[in-house]
Design a protein around this motif. Structure first.
Motif, PDB file in Angstrom:
ATOM      1  N   UNK A 133      42.669  86.433  13.551  1.00  0.00           N
ATOM      2  CA  UNK A 133      43.557  86.795  12.586  1.00  0.00           C
ATOM      3  C   UNK A 133      44.216  85.821  11.936  1.00  0.00           C
ATOM      4  N   UNK A 134      44.811  86.462  10.979  1.00  0.00           N
ATOM      5  CA  UNK A 134      45.983  85.199  10.282  1.00  0.00           C
ATOM      6  C   UNK A 134      45.178  84.529   9.282  1.00  0.00           C
ATOM      7  N   UNK A 135      45.841  83.657   8.762  1.00  0.00           N
ATOM      8  CA  UNK A 135      45.219  82.635   7.858  1.00  0.00           C
ATOM      9  C   UNK A 135      45.797  81.094   8.134  1.00  0.00           C
ATOM     10  N   UNK A 136      44.872  80.143   7.710  1.00  0.00           N
ATOM     11  CA  UNK A 136      45.412  78.817   7.894  1.00  0.00           C
ATOM     12  C   UNK A 136      45.327  78.057   6.429  1.00  0.00           C
ATOM     13  N   UNK A 137      46.386  77.457   6.080  1.00  0.00           N
ATOM     14  CA  UNK A 137      46.324  76.790   4.654  1.00  0.00           C
ATOM     15  C   UNK A 137      46.631  75.267   4.980  1.00  0.00           C
ATOM     16  N   UNK A 138      46.021  74.540   4.153  1.00  0.00           N
ATOM     17  CA  UNK A 138      46.088  72.987   4.343  1.00  0.00           C
ATOM     18  C   UNK A 138      46.583  72.855   2.660  1.00  0.00           C
ATOM     19  N   UNK A 139      47.696  72.236   2.261  1.00  0.00           N
ATOM     20  CA  UNK A 139      47.967  71.899   1.096  1.00  0.00           C
ATOM     21  C   UNK A 139      48.099  72.996   0.143  1.00  0.00           C
ATOM     22  N   UNK A 140      48.346  74.213   0.658  1.00  0.00           N
ATOM     23  CA  UNK A 140      48.472  75.444  -0.214  1.00  0.00           C
ATOM     24  C   UNK A 140      47.046  76.368  -0.323  1.00  0.00           C
ATOM     25  N   UNK A 141      45.996  75.505   0.092  1.00  0.00           N
ATOM     26  CA  UNK A 141      44.457  76.133   0.365  1.00  0.00           C
ATOM     27  C   UNK A 141      44.150  76.810   1.497  1.00  0.00           C
ATOM     28  N   UNK A 142      43.673  78.019   1.292  1.00  0.00           N
ATOM     29  CA  UNK A 142      43.094  78.654   2.570  1.00  0.00           C
ATOM     30  C   UNK A 142      41.730  78.102   2.873  1.00  0.00           C
ATOM     31  N   UNK A 143      41.844  77.605   4.256  1.00  0.00           N
ATOM     32  CA  UNK A 143      40.629  76.608   4.673  1.00  0.00           C
ATOM     33  C   UNK A 143      39.335  77.623   4.391  1.00  0.00           C
ATOM     34  N   UNK A 144      39.394  78.703   4.752  1.00  0.00           N
ATOM     35  CA  UNK A 144      38.245  79.568   4.539  1.00  0.00           C
ATOM     36  C   UNK A 144      37.581  79.604   3.144  1.00  0.00           C
ATOM     37  N   UNK A 145      38.243  79.234   2.174  1.00  0.00           N
ATOM     38  CA  UNK A 145      37.849  79.225   0.885  1.00  0.00           C
ATOM     39  C   UNK A 145      37.291  77.767   0.634  1.00  0.00           C
TER      40      UNK A 145
END
Length: 92
Positions: free
Chosen positions: A33-45
């Motif tokens: 659940x939830x999302x992880x962002x690195x430098x404002x970008x979703x890692x799943x993308x």
């Protein structure tokens, strides 16, 4: 050349989830659940190979190449990315 670097350290006893967090960040495990962002970008993308190459982390024991120096182990990814030698040597 100018670099902005952040250092994050995960500290805790065995079983507290440090490895799990790192596996989620580099997409070895999909978050439940939830999302992880690195430098404002979703890692799943992100393209998973590029994501992993742009995250600097220290692998323990079997992940290192014992026949190589510490510097050589650190330089592997920039060399795979065909970065200029000056770029690699100038990194902090």
């Amino acid at each position: 050349m100018f670099f902005i670097t952040e250092l994050v350290v995960l500290v805790g006893e065995s079983g507290y989830g440090k490895t799990t967090v790192l596996k989620i960040i580099n997409r070895l495990i999909k978050p439940s659940s939830g999302s992880v962002y690195i430098n404002g970008e979703n890692i799943l993308a992100e393209y998973v190979i590029e994501l992993r190459r742009n995250i600097g982390y220290v692998i323990q024991q079997t992940g290192l190449f014992p026949h190589m120096t510490v510097r050589e182990n650190i330089e592997i990814i920039p060399r795979l990315q065909k970065k200029d030698k000056t770029y690699i040597l100038d990194r902090p």
